[in-house]
Motif scaffolding. Sequence first.
Motif, PDB file in Angstrom:
ATOM      1  N   ASN B  37       0.830  -1.423   0.037  1.00 32.24           N
ATOM      2  CA  ASN B  37       0.018  -0.073  -0.188  1.00 32.24           C
ATOM      3  C   ASN B  37       0.718   1.272  -0.098  1.00 32.24           C
ATOM      4  O   ASN B  37       0.611   2.231  -0.213  1.00 32.24           O
ATOM      5  N   THR B  38       2.197   1.153   0.214  1.00 30.17           N
ATOM      6  CA  THR B  38       2.928   2.141   0.265  1.00 30.17           C
ATOM      7  C   THR B  38       3.203   2.819  -1.166  1.00 30.17           C
ATOM      8  O   THR B  38       3.168   2.026  -2.064  1.00 30.17           O
ATOM      9  N   HIS B  39       3.146   4.110  -0.991  1.00 30.35           N
ATOM     10  CA  HIS B  39       3.268   4.996  -2.463  1.00 30.35           C
ATOM     11  C   HIS B  39       4.473   4.584  -3.138  1.00 30.35           C
ATOM     12  O   HIS B  39       5.340   4.854  -2.422  1.00 30.35           O
ATOM     13  N   GLY B  40       4.749   4.816  -4.484  1.00 30.06           N
ATOM     14  CA  GLY B  40       5.872   4.903  -4.778  1.00 30.06           C
ATOM     15  C   GLY B  40       6.439   3.795  -5.414  1.00 30.06           C
ATOM     16  O   GLY B  40       7.023   3.428  -6.314  1.00 30.06           O
ATOM     17  N   CYS B  41       6.386   2.582  -4.471  1.00 24.93           N
ATOM     18  CA  CYS B  41       6.999   1.215  -4.964  1.00 24.93           C
ATOM     19  C   CYS B  41       6.458   0.611  -6.237  1.00 24.93           C
ATOM     20  O   CYS B  41       6.993   0.175  -7.129  1.00 24.93           O
ATOM     21  N   ARG B  42       5.076   0.858  -6.138  1.00 29.62           N
ATOM     22  CA  ARG B  42       4.373   0.078  -7.333  1.00 29.62           C
ATOM     23  C   ARG B  42       4.825   0.535  -8.621  1.00 29.62           C
ATOM     24  O   ARG B  42       4.853  -0.080  -9.662  1.00 29.62           O
ATOM     25  N   ARG B  43       4.891   2.155  -8.587  1.00 31.42           N
ATOM     26  CA  ARG B  43       5.554   2.840  -9.749  1.00 31.42           C
ATOM     27  C   ARG B  43       6.859   2.230 -10.429  1.00 31.42           C
ATOM     28  O   ARG B  43       6.821   2.131 -11.569  1.00 31.42           O
ATOM     29  N   ILE B  44       7.584   1.818  -9.405  1.00 30.52           N
ATOM     30  CA  ILE B  44       8.913   1.373 -10.106  1.00 30.52           C
ATOM     31  C   ILE B  44       8.792   0.189 -10.774  1.00 30.52           C
ATOM     32  O   ILE B  44       9.215   0.155 -11.775  1.00 30.52           O
ATOM     33  N   SER B 540       2.787   8.065   2.275  1.00 27.44           N
ATOM     34  CA  SER B 540       1.235   7.320   2.553  1.00 27.44           C
ATOM     35  C   SER B 540       1.349   6.137   3.339  1.00 27.44           C
ATOM     36  O   SER B 540       0.766   5.104   3.130  1.00 27.44           O
ATOM     37  N   CYS B 541       2.337   6.006   4.154  1.00 27.68           N
ATOM     38  CA  CYS B 541       2.596   4.774   4.867  1.00 27.68           C
ATOM     39  C   CYS B 541       1.997   4.634   6.163  1.00 27.68           C
ATOM     40  O   CYS B 541       1.442   5.843   6.715  1.00 27.68           O
ATOM     41  N   VAL B 546       5.134  -0.150   7.802  1.00 30.48           N
ATOM     42  CA  VAL B 546       6.541  -0.252   8.362  1.00 30.48           C
ATOM     43  C   VAL B 546       6.765  -1.836   8.825  1.00 30.48           C
ATOM     44  O   VAL B 546       7.747  -2.428   8.460  1.00 30.48           O
ATOM     45  N   ILE B 547       5.626  -2.339   9.333  1.00 29.39           N
ATOM     46  CA  ILE B 547       6.003  -3.994   9.788  1.00 29.39           C
ATOM     47  C   ILE B 547       6.099  -4.726   8.503  1.00 29.39           C
ATOM     48  O   ILE B 547       6.836  -5.532   8.201  1.00 29.39           O
ATOM     49  N   GLU B 548       5.327  -4.453   7.212  1.00 32.22           N
ATOM     50  CA  GLU B 548       5.311  -5.030   6.075  1.00 32.22           C
ATOM     51  C   GLU B 548       6.940  -5.008   5.486  1.00 32.22           C
ATOM     52  O   GLU B 548       7.519  -5.921   5.034  1.00 32.22           O
ATOM     53  N   ILE B 549       7.224  -3.614   5.720  1.00 35.14           N
ATOM     54  CA  ILE B 549       8.720  -3.457   5.038  1.00 35.14           C
ATOM     55  C   ILE B 549       9.619  -4.294   6.001  1.00 35.14           C
ATOM     56  O   ILE B 549      10.507  -5.054   5.247  1.00 35.14           O
ATOM     57  N   ILE B 550       9.617  -4.267   7.356  1.00 37.23           N
ATOM     58  CA  ILE B 550      10.519  -5.041   7.893  1.00 37.23           C
ATOM     59  C   ILE B 550      10.296  -6.533   7.424  1.00 37.23           C
ATOM     60  O   ILE B 550      11.403  -7.244   7.509  1.00 37.23           O
ATOM     61  N   GLU B 551       9.027  -7.022   7.356  1.00 34.54           N
ATOM     62  CA  GLU B 551       8.841  -8.436   7.131  1.00 34.54           C
ATOM     63  C   GLU B 551       9.460  -8.736   5.679  1.00 34.54           C
ATOM     64  O   GLU B 551      10.189  -9.719   5.720  1.00 34.54           O
ATOM     65  N   VAL B 552       9.370  -8.062   4.788  1.00 33.19           N
ATOM     66  CA  VAL B 552       9.630  -8.251   3.632  1.00 33.19           C
ATOM     67  C   VAL B 552      10.879  -8.208   3.310  1.00 33.19           C
ATOM     68  O   VAL B 552      11.957  -9.148   3.094  1.00 33.19           O
ATOM     69  N   PHE B 553      11.596  -7.051   3.809  1.00 32.54           N
ATOM     70  CA  PHE B 553      13.025  -6.523   3.554  1.00 32.54           C
ATOM     71  C   PHE B 553      14.005  -7.459   4.554  1.00 32.54           C
ATOM     72  O   PHE B 553      15.177  -7.648   4.052  1.00 32.54           O
ATOM     73  N   PHE B 554      13.566  -7.612   5.694  1.00 27.13           N
ATOM     74  CA  PHE B 554      14.490  -8.384   6.496  1.00 27.13           C
ATOM     75  C   PHE B 554      14.216  -9.683   6.760  1.00 27.13           C
ATOM     76  O   PHE B 554      15.022 -10.483   6.297  1.00 27.13           O
TER      77      PHE B 554
END
Lengths: 642, 648
Positions: B37-44, B540-541, B546-554
Motif C-alpha cells: 500500500n506504500t506509494h511509490g514502490c508500485r510505480r517502480i 502514505s505509509c 512499516v511492519i510489512e517492510i520489516i517483514e519483506v526486507f529483513f
Amino acid sequence: MHQVVTVKAEKVPAGERLRRCKQEAEKQQKVEEVAEKLEECQEDLIEFHKSYHELFQFFCNNTTIHGAIRLVCSKRNKMKTAFWSVLFFLTFGLMYWQFGILYRQYFSFPVNLNLNLSSDRLTFPAVTLCTLNPYRYSAVQKELDELDRITHQTLMDLYNYNMSLVQSNWGAQSSRKRSPRSLSHHVQRHPLRRHKRDEPASLKGNSPPVDKNDWKIGFILCNETNEDCFHQTYSSGVDAVREWYSFHYINILARMPNTKALDESNFENFIYACRFNEVTCDKANYTHFHHPIYGNCYTFNDGNSSLWTSSLPGINNGLSLLVRTEQNDYIPLLSTVTGARVMVHEQNEPAFMDDGGFNVRPGMETSISMRKETTMRLGGSYSDCTEDGSDVPVQNLYPSRYTEQACIRSCFQISMVERCGCAYYFYPLPSGAEYCDYTKHIAWGHCYYKLQVEFKSNVLGCFSKCRKPCEVTEYQLSAGHSHWLSTVSEDWVSHMLSRQNKYNITSKRNGVAKVNIFFEEWKYKTNGESPAFTVVTLLSQLGNQWSLWFGSSVLSVVELAELILDFIAITFILSFRWLRSRQLPASAVPPQGAHDNTAFQPESSGPSAPPHSTVKAVVTTLPSYNSLELCGRDRDAKIGLE
Amino acid sequence: MAPGKTIKAKIKKTLPVTGPQAPTVSELMHWYCMNTNTHGCRRIVVSRGRLRRFIWILLTLSAVGLILWQCAELIMSYYTASVSVTVQFQRLPFPAVTICNINPYKYSAMKEHLSELDKETKNALETLYGFSEGKSKVRRDADDWNATESKFLERIPLLKFEDLSKKTVTEIPSGNKRKIETSVFHQGSSMVNTGDPQDVVGFQLCDPNNSSDCAVYTFSSGVNAIQEWYKLHYMNIMAQIPLETKVNMGYSAEDLLLTCFFDGISCDTRNFTPFHHPLFGNCYTFNSGENGKVLTTSTGGSEYGLQVVLYIEEADYNPFLVTSTGAKIIVHDQHEYPFIEDIGTEIETATATSIGMHFTQSHKLSKPYSDCTETGTDIPVANLYNKSYSLQICLHSCFQRAMVDTCGCAQYAQPLPPGAEYCNYKKYPNWMYCYYKLHEKFVKEQLGCQQICKEACSFKEWTLTTSLAQWPSSVSEDWMLRILSWDKGQKINKMLNKTDLANLVVFYKDLNERFISENPANNIVILLSNFGGQLGLWMSCSVVCVIEIIEVFFIDSFFIIMRRYCQKAKKWWNDRKAAPPQVNAPAKEGHDNPVCIDEDLPTFNTALRLPLPQENHRPRTPPPNYSTLQLDAAFTDPLPDTLEGRSH
C-alpha cells in the motif's frame, strides 16, 4: 486502437512485442502478470502510451491515490461518479480548510518560552563609577567665570538672592575683556525671565503648565532671524536655573579646544580601596572616560584585560570599593548631588549613566546585590529584533556594541546634525560635524529644543527605527544601606585613609562611602524563545490532514504530475504525427521508418489478429498453467502452433 | 509412531510454517512492490522506460530519506519544555525573616577573649600608620604588650613591604628587616602599579613542614589588610570558645527587638526563633515555622507586614571586625537556610527601611529536560545544614568536607560535619595555609564541587524593593525615644539615641503570586501523531506498512538467502557423499530439490506452477497428448521441474 508507440521509430519490433504481451495480459485480466511480462520484454529508456485512453487506463490501474481516483476511474457508473465527486470535493474542501488553519498558525510564528537556569561561573559585569562632578571647580573657574557672574546677577534680579559662592575676584577679571563678542552677549540672547502665567500668551509655552503659583520661569529661544521664538519654561525656579546654566555650560565646553587638559583623572584621589573576590584590584582593571555631567568615570572589568568571574555569590566575592565623596570643589550650579554614581552594565555596552545608574550616599555602605537575567529573542520573522544592529538604518556613533539606547541617541544626534548643523555636546560626534556652540550656531538652542519635542513624540521615528537587540542581559539590582564607619571604628579607619591616600578628609563620616556590588545567586535566569511551530511540525500536520482526508502522499502528487506530463507529451506526439500525416500525402513519398507508417500498421495487426481467435480456442483445452508462462515462450508456442 | 511425533506432525499440518513464497530476492521485491500500500514502490515496477523507473526509484528513496530525517528531528526536539506563567491572587504565606545585628557579639563581653588581639592590632596600627587613640591609653597598652607574649603577631606577622623588587620586608612588631626568599604570592595582578610602595602591607602564610613554601598576601589598602588579618585571628579565637558561651555573649532577643507588629497585631520575642550564626552571632527568625504554623497575611501593604524597631548598640561594636553600623535581614523560605553573610540586606540606623516583597515561585522539569535535582538526595554530598537542599548549601557542604579531608579540621563559618572540630592554630598550626590553598582551588573549580552540585528544581524567591526615610522625624524624636527607653525597662536610666535604632517594615506589595512552571511541550501522543503525519505525507505509509517492510526486507529476504545457502550446502554435501553415482544430481538444484522441499513448504513459484507434485506419488494420468505439449524445444529446458515431478 490499442497500440504502444515507442519514441524511436526503429524499434518497431519491440513495440510490437510489447503490444502482444499486453494483449495477452488483458485477456487474462491479471495485472500482476502484465507487469511481469512487461519486464521480460525489452524496454526503452522512456516509453509513452499510445493514446489518452490507454494512459488513463494505466493510471487508474496503478495509481495509489485513494478515493479521488474513483471519480475518474469509475466512469462506467454515472451514479458512482457523482457520489465520488461529491465526496472528493467535500474532502478536498475540508482538507484545504484545515490547511488554511495550519498555515495561519505557522505564519503567525508562535514561540515557546523557555526558562533556563544556568549555574556556571558568573562573569562579573562591568561597573562604572562616576564622581558626579565634571570638573574641579577650581580648574574650570576661569572658563565659567563670566557665566557665573551673569547667573549671579540673574539670581539677584529674580530672587533677590545674593550668591556669595566663591571668594571671586570678578572685578579684576571682568576688567580685561577677552573678546568683543564676549559670552555675555550670547547669554543676553537667552535671558532667564519670569513671567506671569495668565498673561495672554503671545509666545506659546513649550512645556505643559504644571505650576501652581502665578509665575513661571524660563528662558526664550529664538531662531536666527528672531521671528520664531518660544519660551522654555519651568514651574520650579531651581529646574529653570539648572537647565539654563547647563545650556550655557554646554556652549562653553564646546568652545574649549582641549577639555582633556581640564579633567585630571586621578584614580587614587577618587577610589581609595578596591577589592574583587578578596583580591586587590588596581589600575590595570579599569578604564577611564569623562562624562560632561557625571564627571570622571571609571569602568571596572570592561573586558580589556581578562574578565572577572565570581566563583560564589555573596558579599565577599564581589566588588568592594571605598570612594571619596568630598564635595568641596563641585561646580555649585551644576552638581547639586553629592556622592558617587554607580552603574552596572554589560561589557562592551556604553554606560549611560542617566539611564541606569544610581547614586551612592556618602557616609554609607551601600550593598548592591545583583541578579542576572538574560533574555534571548528569536530573530528573523519571529520578532522584531536585531542580532547585531547591522540591519538597523541608523549609524551607531558609539564605539561599542549595538544597544537600543545607543541607537536612539545616535539617531537623535544624526537628526540634530542634519537639522541644526551641529552636534549635541553630550553625544558622540559624527564624522565631519562639530559641537554646537552659539558663537558659531546662533540658534542651535531653538533648534535643539524644537527637535527634542519632535524626538519625544516620535516624529523623528527614532523609536521605531531602533529595534531591540535579540539578546539582552539585565541586572536586577537591589540595595541595602548601613552606616559606614561606626563610631567605634571611625577613628582608626579615617586616620589610615588620610594617611595612606594623603588626602585630608575634613568630615570624617561624610567624606567617604563604601560600595559593595555582588551577585545574590549563583544561578542566572535565561529567558529563551524557541519556535513553537517548526517546518517539521508543519509538514507533519499537513501530512496528517492529507492522510486523513485523502490518503495520498507526496508521491501520489508526483504520480499526478507524471500523468500530466505524459498527457502533454502524448498530445505533443499526436499533434506532431497529425502534422506529419498532413504533410506526407502532399509529398506522396512512401513513408519509411516512421512509427506512424500507415503501411506498417495493417501488416502488424495482420498476423496478430488471426491467431487471436485460435489461441483462445487452444487455451480452453490446455491446462491453465500454460497461460502463465512467460510471454516470450508463449509466443513461440503460438508460432509453433501456426 | 511416537506421540511426540504425532503432535509435531499435527502442528505442522494445522499451523504450517512457510517461508517466503518467492524463490529469489528480486522476485520477492517484485511481489512486494505490486502488492504494498506504500506509494511509490508500485510505480517502480509498473513504469515503462528505464529512465522513468530510475526516477521513481530516486523519488521513493528520497521520500524514505525525508521521512527518516524529519522523524529524527521530531525525536531530537522531543524533550523541550514550554513555560507557563500563572499569576494567582491568594492568601500568601509570609516568608521567614531573619534579623541579625551586623556586630556578632557585644564587644564588652568579648573583651576578655580579644584583649590580646586588640592590643596587638592597635600596636600594629601605631607602628604602621602612627595612629593612636590617645596618649595615655596607648602607653598603657604598650606596657601591657611588653608584658604579654605577642603570640599572634609572632605566628603570622604583618609585613610591610619596603621594596617589592628586592622583596625586603619589615615585620611589624619587631621591626626586623629581612628578605623573603619565596616568591611573592600576592593576590593582586600587577603589584607595580599599586600606589606607593611603602603602603603595601600584607601577611605571610607558610607551610610549617616546608618553610620555603610560603604565600604572601598583600593589600593595596591598609584598611583591608588590617581587617583581613584581624578576622583571621578572630576566627581562631572564636573556634576555641564553646557554643553556649558564644550565645551568651551575643545579643538576646530582648536586646535586639524593641517593638514588633505583624498583620496589625502586636507580637513579641516569642514569635522569633533564635539561631546562632558563626559570623553574625545571635540571629532571630520571625515566622520560622518551627511549630508547624506558618503565618499568612490577609492583605498586602505596609500596614499588614512585619514592623519592628531594632536596637543597634553602636557603642558596643567591635571596631576592627565590623566598620559599618546597622542590621542585616534576609527574607527566605521556612525550609531554607538563611545565608546572611552572602545575601543579606543591610538596614540603616536612624532610618525607616521599607522592604516590599514580590513573590515568585518557579518549578523546573527535572531529568531528562534539564539537569536539576528535586530533593538533593541524588547528590553525593552530605547536607551539613539541616535545611532543605539548595545549591548554596551543597557548595558549602562540599567545601567543608574537602576542608576536613585535607586539613583535618572544619572551617569556622560553616557547620561542623560529624566527628570534626573547628580549626584553631593551637591544635592545627598549619590550617590557615591549608585553607587558603584549598579555597583558591575551590574558586578555580579544581575541587569538583561546582560539577557535583546541581541546582534545585523548584525554588521560591522574594524580590525586594527597598525604600528609605528619615526616622524618627525631628518633631517626633523626643517623645518616641523617651517611650522606647521606658519600654526597654532595665536601662531606664540610659536614654536611647536615635542612631542606635532602626525601623524595619517588611510587607507584601501585593498578594499576587507569580508561578512559573515548565511543562513538557511534547508528549508521546503528539510525537506519534507527528510520525504518522510524516509517514503519510511522503509515502502514505502507516505502522502496518512499516511492519510489512520489516517483514519483506529483513525476515523474508533473510529466509531466501538462508535457503539459498542451505541448498548450496546440501548440494555440496550430496556431491561429496555420492560423487560418482549421482549423474543427475545437477538436475536437483534449485527450489525444487526434494530434500529442501520437505522442509520448506511450496514456494511462490512451485505453488503457482506445479499442482502439488510431491503429494501425488501415484502416477498421474498422463496429460492429453496435445500437440502443444510436444513442443519440447520450448519446454524441456526451462521446465525441468514438471518432468521431474512426474517421474517421482
